[in-house]
Design an enzyme around this catalytic site. Structure first.
Site, PDB file in Angstrom:
ATOM      1  N   ARG A  65       0.823  -1.216   0.000  1.00 14.80           N
ATOM      2  CA  ARG A  65       0.000   0.000   0.000  1.00 14.80           C
ATOM      3  C   ARG A  65       0.858   1.268   0.000  1.00 14.80           C
ATOM      4  O   ARG A  65       0.488   2.289  -0.580  1.00 14.80           O
ATOM      5  CB  ARG A  65      -0.923  -0.021   1.218  1.00 14.80           C
ATOM      6  CG  ARG A  65      -1.936   1.091   1.235  1.00 14.80           C
ATOM      7  CD  ARG A  65      -3.040   0.799   2.231  1.00 14.80           C
ATOM      8  NE  ARG A  65      -4.037   1.851   2.251  1.00 14.80           N
ATOM      9  CZ  ARG A  65      -4.371   2.525   3.343  1.00 14.80           C
ATOM     10  NH1 ARG A  65      -3.793   2.255   4.500  1.00 14.80           N
ATOM     11  NH2 ARG A  65      -5.296   3.455   3.285  1.00 14.80           N
ATOM     12  N   HIS A  69       0.365   4.560  -2.363  1.00 14.77           N
ATOM     13  CA  HIS A  69       0.180   5.921  -1.845  1.00 14.77           C
ATOM     14  C   HIS A  69       1.317   6.832  -2.294  1.00 14.77           C
ATOM     15  O   HIS A  69       1.105   8.005  -2.600  1.00 14.77           O
ATOM     16  CB  HIS A  69       0.066   5.925  -0.316  1.00 14.77           C
ATOM     17  CG  HIS A  69      -1.306   5.589   0.171  1.00 14.77           C
ATOM     18  ND1 HIS A  69      -1.919   6.244   1.209  1.00 14.77           N
ATOM     19  CD2 HIS A  69      -2.201   4.659  -0.252  1.00 14.77           C
ATOM     20  CE1 HIS A  69      -3.133   5.737   1.418  1.00 14.77           C
ATOM     21  NE2 HIS A  69      -3.316   4.764   0.541  1.00 14.77           N
ATOM     22  N   ASN A  97      -4.462   8.181   5.378  1.00 16.58           N
ATOM     23  CA  ASN A  97      -3.281   7.467   5.894  1.00 16.58           C
ATOM     24  C   ASN A  97      -3.679   6.286   6.758  1.00 16.58           C
ATOM     25  O   ASN A  97      -2.860   5.437   7.043  1.00 16.58           O
ATOM     26  CB  ASN A  97      -2.433   8.409   6.751  1.00 16.58           C
ATOM     27  CG  ASN A  97      -3.105   8.748   8.064  1.00 16.58           C
ATOM     28  OD1 ASN A  97      -4.201   8.297   8.355  1.00 16.58           O
ATOM     29  ND2 ASN A  97      -2.456   9.540   8.860  1.00 16.58           N
ATOM     30  N   HIS A 206      -6.302  -5.559  -2.784  1.00 14.48           N
ATOM     31  CA  HIS A 206      -7.154  -5.753  -1.613  1.00 14.48           C
ATOM     32  C   HIS A 206      -7.424  -7.218  -1.318  1.00 14.48           C
ATOM     33  O   HIS A 206      -8.266  -7.545  -0.494  1.00 14.48           O
ATOM     34  CB  HIS A 206      -8.470  -4.965  -1.774  1.00 14.48           C
ATOM     35  CG  HIS A 206      -8.266  -3.481  -1.744  1.00 14.48           C
ATOM     36  ND1 HIS A 206      -9.202  -2.585  -2.183  1.00 14.48           N
ATOM     37  CD2 HIS A 206      -7.205  -2.732  -1.325  1.00 14.48           C
ATOM     38  CE1 HIS A 206      -8.733  -1.347  -2.040  1.00 14.48           C
ATOM     39  NE2 HIS A 206      -7.530  -1.409  -1.527  1.00 14.48           N
TER      40      HIS A 206
END
Ligand code: HEM
Ligand SMILES: *[C@@H]1O[C@H](CO)[C@@H](O)[C@H](O)[C@H]1NC(C)=O
Ligand SMILES: *[C@@H]1O[C@H](CO)[C@@H](O)[C@H](O)[C@H]1NC(C)=O
Ligand SMILES: *[C@@H]1O[C@H](CO)[C@@H](O)[C@H](O)[C@H]1NC(C)=O
Ligand SMILES: *[C@@H]1O[C@H](CO)[C@@H](O)[C@H](O)[C@H]1NC(C)=O
Ligand SMILES: *[C@@H]1O[C@H](CO)[C@@H](O)[C@H](O)[C@H]1NC(C)=O
Length: 337
Positions: A65, A69, A97, A206
């Site tokens: 992740r 990001h 976050n 995911h």
């Protein structure tokens, strides 16, 4: 005339080729960018990720992740790693976050790399490598039941430089929301050079990791503000989820894929097909023909999915990178030099 034509064509092709090659070779992304300046970089990052993974396989999800990001905010430039200061609230401290983690792994790898080849390897590249390593471990070790230090799901291009900007507003403006529909997701991904196929492929990240209740609770209790449920979620599954998450729960964490949140596989596609994706954005994949077809046709095609995942990750990893003399090589990943 007729004789000269092929010859000049050859010369101009040669020139074009040389021009392309010379602008590409010195400062652009490539596999093995550090092969001369820090030849052990991939070994060192892999060793670091593996040492954490052996203690705790849930480290894979945050590492994956983190790269997402990083790449979606200011390009893949390590900006996600920067700490806030007294005068600047950094990306890290934006609301999306929630549960961002894995910073200690990146810092550990960076410390080893600084000892071996000081000032050479960017934090952005460490994040890209660690994401690949995490996914590779979560795939290979689980599938084969054996340890393999060397299995790479895909090759990572390196040569990124670190950015000097990290702001909370950039994060808020660039990260997709879990409540978005297909139109917003498509537009967000397109702005990062990613198409609908990439959206379907990368959303399947995911298949590992967890989510806080408040990233989806609205879908269970008050979807449009009328005390209703999100119709894209299977009603019986919503009932199950309600038992775990109250409407205002900010702390409970659920596995994205119940029972296999550390296994990188195609279970995500199965869940989305059954309307059991945790986020509205997961279920939105059924709202375009391209993404829906991808979901349905990859429920049992893990080989194809792993291949595509590598391709899309490499593409994501090219978003707005700093190359050549731009940016810097940060000494400490949390602090701008
Ligand atoms: C399509 C748009 C996306 C949205 C809206 C989205 C949103 C989210 C949200 C809300 C969470 C849960 C955070 C929490 O409540 O703790 C999450 C977790 C996660 N996301 Fe995404 N995400 C998206 C795409 C991606 C992509 C492209 C990747 C990687 C390639 C990714 C990897 C992950 C991982 C691995 C987790 C689990 C993190 C953990 O367990 O620590 N996501 N995402
Ligand atoms: C950055 O912040 C983290 C957590 O807030 C902290 O543990 C770490 O020591 C900080 N790093 C630096 C270099 O200030
Ligand atoms: C996330 O951001 C919020 C502010 O929106 C902050 O209070 C929180 O400490 C941050 N969480 C982490 C893990 O950095
Ligand atoms: C549902 O949302 C609406 C509009 O945002 C709000 O007025 C209402 O109080 C919410 N209901 C509950 C039970 O939270
Ligand atoms: C959850 O967080 C929101 C803001 O993010 C806050 O308004 C709310 O009071 C929190 N709920 C609980 C139960 O702590
Ligand atoms: C599996 O997926 C790959 C990649 O999307 C695709 O090229 C291949 O045709 C698929 N195989 C089958 C049997 O559907």
């Amino acid at each position: 005339m007729e004789k000269r034509f092929p010859c000049s064509l050859f010369v101009s092709l040669l020139l074009a080729f040389f021009f392309l090659f010379s602008t590409n070779s010195s400062d652009a992304l490539e596999v093995g960018f550090y092969s001369k300046s820090c030849p052990d970089v991939e070994k060192i990052v892999r060793k670091t990720v593996l040492s954490y993974y052996k203690d705790d396989p849930t480290i894979t999800a945050p590492l994956l992740r983190l790269h997402f990001h990083d790449c979606f905010v200011e390009g893949c430039d390590g900006s996600v790693l920067i700490n806030s200061t007294t005068t600047n609230v950094a990306e890290k401290d934006a609301k999306p976050n929630l549960s961002l983690d894995g910073f200690d792994v990146i810092d550990k790898a960076k410390a080893e790399l600084e000892a071996k080849c000081p000032g050479v390897v960017s934090c952005a590249d460490i994040v890209a490598l660690a994401a690949r390593d995490a996914v590779s471990l979560a795939t290979y070790v689980v599938r084969s039941g054996k340890w393999s230090k060397n299995y790479n799901m895909y090759e990572v291009e390196t040569g990124r430089r670190d950015g000097r900007v990290s702001t909370v507003s950039d994060a808020i403006n660039n990260l997709p929301s879990s409540f978005w529909g297909i139109y917003q997701l498509k537009r967000s991904f397109a702005s990062k050079g990613l198409n609908l196929k990439d959206l379907a492929v990368l959303s399947a990240a995911h298949t590992i990791g967890n989510s806080h209740c408040n990233s989806f609770a609205k879908r269970l209790y008050n979807y449009t503000g009328k005390g209703d449920m999100d119709p894209s979620l299977l009603a019986s599954y919503a009932t199950t989820l309600k038992k775990e998450c109250t409407p205002t729960d900010n702390t409970t964490v659920l596995e994205m894929v119940p029972g296999s949140s550390t296994t990188f596989d195609t279970t995500y596609f199965k869940l989305v097909k059954e309307k059991k994706g945790l986020f509205h954005s997961d279920q939105a994949l059924l709202r375009s023909q391209v993404t829906k077809n991808y979901v349905f046709s990859h429920v049992t095609n893990s080989t194809g999915f792993f291949h595509d995942f590598g391709v899309s990750m490499v593409k994501m990893g090219r978003n707005k990178v700093l190359e050549g003399k731009n940016g810097e090589i940060r000494k400490n990943c949390a602090v701008i030099n």
